[in-house]
Design an enzyme around this catalytic site. Structure first.
Site, short mmCIF file in Angstrom:
data_model
loop_
_atom_site.label_atom_id
_atom_site.label_comp_id
_atom_site.label_asym_id
_atom_site.label_seq_id
_atom_site.Cartn_x
_atom_site.Cartn_y
_atom_site.Cartn_z
N LYS A 85 0.84 -1.21 0.00
CA LYS A 85 0.00 0.00 0.00
C LYS A 85 0.87 1.25 0.00
O LYS A 85 0.65 2.17 -0.79
CB LYS A 85 -0.91 0.03 1.22
CG LYS A 85 -1.58 1.40 1.46
CD LYS A 85 -2.43 1.46 2.68
CE LYS A 85 -1.70 1.86 3.93
NZ LYS A 85 -1.41 3.31 4.09
N ASN A 86 1.90 1.29 0.86
CA ASN A 86 2.66 2.53 1.02
C ASN A 86 3.64 2.80 -0.11
O ASN A 86 4.15 3.92 -0.24
CB ASN A 86 3.33 2.57 2.39
CG ASN A 86 2.29 2.73 3.49
OD1 ASN A 86 1.14 3.09 3.21
ND2 ASN A 86 2.65 2.41 4.71
N ARG A 144 -4.03 10.62 3.43
CA ARG A 144 -2.81 11.38 3.73
C ARG A 144 -1.86 11.36 2.54
O ARG A 144 -1.23 12.34 2.23
CB ARG A 144 -2.14 10.76 4.97
CG ARG A 144 -0.89 11.47 5.41
CD ARG A 144 -0.44 11.01 6.78
NE ARG A 144 0.85 11.56 7.11
CZ ARG A 144 1.05 12.81 7.53
NH1 ARG A 144 0.03 13.63 7.67
NH2 ARG A 144 2.27 13.25 7.80
N CYS A 186 -5.39 8.66 8.79
CA CYS A 186 -5.58 8.11 10.13
C CYS A 186 -5.39 9.20 11.19
O CYS A 186 -4.65 10.15 10.99
CB CYS A 186 -4.57 6.99 10.38
SG CYS A 186 -4.96 5.58 9.37
N ARG A 221 -0.04 14.94 12.68
CA ARG A 221 0.71 14.42 11.53
C ARG A 221 1.07 15.59 10.62
O ARG A 221 0.50 15.78 9.58
CB ARG A 221 -0.11 13.34 10.82
CG ARG A 221 -0.40 12.14 11.72
CD ARG A 221 -1.07 11.01 10.99
NE ARG A 221 -0.13 10.34 10.07
CZ ARG A 221 -0.50 9.34 9.25
NH1 ARG A 221 -1.77 8.96 9.22
NH2 ARG A 221 0.38 8.77 8.45
N ILE A 245 3.19 18.24 8.11
CA ILE A 245 3.97 18.03 6.87
C ILE A 245 5.02 19.14 6.73
O ILE A 245 5.45 19.48 5.64
CB ILE A 245 3.06 17.98 5.62
CG1 ILE A 245 2.27 19.27 5.43
CG2 ILE A 245 2.13 16.79 5.65
CD1 ILE A 245 1.62 19.35 4.02
N ASP A 264 3.93 0.43 12.08
CA ASP A 264 2.66 -0.04 11.50
C ASP A 264 2.32 -1.46 11.92
O ASP A 264 1.24 -1.95 11.59
CB ASP A 264 2.69 0.07 9.97
CG ASP A 264 2.74 1.52 9.54
OD1 ASP A 264 3.08 1.79 8.37
OD2 ASP A 264 2.48 2.40 10.39
N ARG A 319 -9.00 0.17 3.72
CA ARG A 319 -8.07 1.10 3.07
C ARG A 319 -6.71 0.43 2.84
O ARG A 319 -5.95 0.86 1.97
CB ARG A 319 -7.87 2.34 3.93
CG ARG A 319 -9.08 3.24 3.98
CD ARG A 319 -8.76 4.51 4.70
NE ARG A 319 -7.48 5.04 4.23
CZ ARG A 319 -6.77 5.94 4.92
NH1 ARG A 319 -7.20 6.37 6.08
NH2 ARG A 319 -5.63 6.38 4.44
C1 EPZ Z 1 4.26 6.80 6.46
O1 EPZ Z 1 3.58 7.90 7.02
C2 EPZ Z 1 3.23 5.70 6.37
N1 EPZ Z 1 2.15 6.13 5.49
C3 EPZ Z 1 2.69 5.37 7.74
O2 EPZ Z 1 1.87 4.21 7.59
C4 EPZ Z 1 3.85 5.00 8.68
O3 EPZ Z 1 3.35 4.85 9.98
C5 EPZ Z 1 4.93 6.07 8.65
O4 EPZ Z 1 5.32 6.36 7.31
C6 EPZ Z 1 6.16 5.66 9.43
O5 EPZ Z 1 6.71 4.50 8.86
C7 EPZ Z 1 2.34 6.11 4.16
O6 EPZ Z 1 3.41 5.74 3.68
C8 EPZ Z 1 1.19 6.56 3.31
P1 EPZ Z 1 6.59 9.95 8.57
P2 EPZ Z 1 4.29 9.36 7.01
O7 EPZ Z 1 6.67 11.19 7.78
O8 EPZ Z 1 5.15 9.47 5.82
C9 EPZ Z 1 6.85 13.29 11.94
C10 EPZ Z 1 -0.06 2.91 7.61
O9 EPZ Z 1 -0.63 2.38 8.55
N2 EPZ Z 1 6.81 14.24 10.83
O10 EPZ Z 1 7.67 8.91 8.42
O11 EPZ Z 1 3.23 10.35 7.24
C11 EPZ Z 1 5.55 12.54 12.11
O12 EPZ Z 1 4.63 13.30 12.90
C12 EPZ Z 1 0.45 4.32 7.77
O13 EPZ Z 1 0.17 2.37 6.50
C13 EPZ Z 1 6.93 15.59 11.10
O14 EPZ Z 1 7.07 15.99 12.25
O15 EPZ Z 1 5.20 9.24 8.31
C14 EPZ Z 1 5.98 11.27 12.78
O16 EPZ Z 1 6.12 11.51 14.17
C15 EPZ Z 1 0.08 4.91 9.10
N3 EPZ Z 1 6.88 16.47 10.06
C16 EPZ Z 1 7.37 11.01 12.17
O17 EPZ Z 1 7.80 12.26 11.63
C17 EPZ Z 1 6.72 16.05 8.77
O18 EPZ Z 1 6.71 16.90 7.86
C18 EPZ Z 1 7.40 9.98 11.07
O19 EPZ Z 1 6.44 10.34 10.11
C19 EPZ Z 1 6.60 14.67 8.51
C20 EPZ Z 1 6.65 13.78 9.56
#
Ligand code: EPZ
Length: 418
Positions: free
Chosen positions: A22-23, A93, A117, A122, A124, A305, A397
């Site tokens: 999915k990701n 997202r 979710c 979360r 960006i 995850d 999803r």
């Molecule tokens: C991806 O989310 C996955 N989603 C998530 O999977 C997964 O939990 C996550 O990576 C971590 O592996 C998709 O790929 C669509 P991050 P993402 O940016 O990219 C902080 C599932 O169940 N952060 O690696 O959104 C954030 O708050 C989903 O399949 C910032 O602070 O995760 C978190 O604490 C749920 N600012 C950490 O970094 C930002 O601009 C990691 O988030 C971006 C992130």
């Protein structure tokens, strides 16, 4: 509305065939819009998020066609709008990948802020910081992100924290910038590598994906490509944990065993018998497992995850287990639902302490997000009696045909209208 109804206590035996990741899919489909040509993406999971992104691309002017259940043809040779701020976009997202894709190809984008979710904040900010460093003007107003750049110029970007989404989004935009971009402290997840491989097939010049330093030499154009995405390590892990929880002998097929190493090691430590083959892993579990401690980390650490699913498993293991969630600031909302089933868990901030119990008792529970829903399924397979899970739109999803795949290996699970 629909719910899943599970009668627990059945051992699981047989084979589960894992779908595409999915990701990876939710990054590669938006990336296809960067091609001045036709992309054919194969091994896509047949899930809501993929359908939603395909529909979004169609609304933006790409011609999208499912040539079969798992293959999408995307023709982006026509007029593509750089505006994607409609309802559908807010629902997932991963829509934020449209920002990097459109900025890369058209040097502008207007995309609704992501939904998805609801565990913790979360942001960006790291995505937007990367776009600014590449030369884009970034504005956020009324729930929409607007990007504009006369030129995108490659630069050095150090990620304040490891972020899968920001790493991929910056890689998308940088692949069509002028000059070279170096992303340091990059995420190393398999879906980061998969997206880089797809972009390189389209004519990009990306090296180092899968390490914490990715070097991207920008190119002027990207052409169409045919690509098969990787298997879903989280779906595979979910079924491995389900087999450990319910007991039995299950082989998960169509996987890359290397991607499962952190889970495989942990399950073996808990007393599960694991046998690896080229593209499959066999899981044999009988009797009560030992508890364990889990710390979620970016890849190759234990994946966040799989944290809810593992917490469900630990709730039935012997002894006291401690789970530390190091990636998200509030990923324990599902614990209240596990307590309905009799789990004994206390949560303090990012740490959950689990006192294993011998039995769980079926109850009515809710899926609070995608992986939390998967955790309810795992627990329901073990709990005595009937467990009913509502809000299963979350599960749909990310999991293709979950009740069919589980029924095939002996689970008593059905989807009913409610
Ligand atoms: C991806 O989310 C996955 N989603 C998530 O999977 C997964 O939990 C996550 O990576 C971590 O592996 C998709 O790929 C669509 P991050 P993402 O940016 O990219 C902080 C599932 O169940 N952060 O690696 O959104 C954030 O708050 C989903 O399949 C910032 O602070 O995760 C978190 O604490 C749920 N600012 C950490 O970094 C930002 O601009 C990691 O988030 C971006 C992130």
């Amino acid at each position: 509305m629909e719910k899943l109804v599970i009668t627990g206590g059945k051992h699981l035996n047989g084979e589960v065939f894992i779908s595409g990741a999915k990701n990876a899919a939710v990054a590669i489909i938006p990336a296809a819009i960067m091609a001045d040509g036709i992309c054919i993406i194969d091994n896509l999971p047949n899930i809501e998020d993929v359908a939603s992104l395909s529909s979004t691309l169609s609304k933006m002017g790409a011609v999208c066609e499912n040539t079969d259940k798992h293959t999408l043809r995307v023709d982006s040779t026509g007029d593509i709008t750089t505006y994607a701020a409609f309802e559908e976009v807010k629902r997932i997202r991963a829509s934020y990948y449209l920002l990097g894709a459109l900025l890369g190809r058209y040097k502008k984008a207007e995309v609704a802020l992501p939904g998805g979710c609801n565990f913790g904040t979360r942001p960006i900010d790291l995505h937007l910081k990367g776009f600014r460093l590449l030369g884009a003007d970034v504005r956020v107003s009324n729930g929409t992100v607007s990007l504009n750049a006369d030129r995108l110029v490659g630069t050095q970007i150090y990620m304040d924290q490891v972020s899968v989404g920001a790493t991929i989004n910056i890689m998308l935009a940088a692949s069509m910038a002028e000059g070279t971009t170096i992303i340091e402290n990059a995420a190393k997840e398999p879906h980061v590598v998969d997206t880089a491989n797809f972009l390189n097939l389209m004519g990009a010049n990306i090296k180092g994906a899968g390490t914490d330093v990715i070097r991207i030499r920008g190119v002027e154009k990207l052409h169409g490509a045919e690509y098969t995405i990787i298997p879903d390590q989280i779906e595979a892990g979910t079924y491995m944990i389900a087999a450990a929880m319910a007991g039995g002998d299950v082989t998960v097929r169509n996987i890359i065993p290397k991607h499962m190493d952190s889970l495989t090691a942990k399950l073996a430590e808990m007393g599960v018998k694991i046998t690896k083959d080229d593209d499959s892993i066999r899981v044999i579990a009988e009797g009560r497992l030992e508890g364990a401690n889990i710390k979620t980390m970016s890849y190759p650490g234990f994946p966040t995850d799989l944290q809810p699913q593992m917490t469900a498993l630990l709730s039935a293991c012997s002894g006291i287990s401690v789970v530390t969630e190091n990636v998200w600031d509030n990923r324990y909302q599902y614990v209240d639902e596990l307590r309905q089933l009799g789990a004994r868990i206390t949560v303090e901030g990012r740490v959950a302490m689990i006192e294993g119990v011998e039995r769980l008792k079926g109850a009515k529970v809710s899926a609070t997000d995608l992986r939390a829903g998967a955790a309810m399924v795992v627990a329901g397979l073990f709990a005595d009696g009937v467990t009913e899970i509502d809000n299963i739109k979350y599960i749909d999803r990310g999991y293709e045909e979950i009740e069919e795949k589980l029924s095939k290996i002996g689970a008593s699970i059905k989807r009913v209208e409610c």
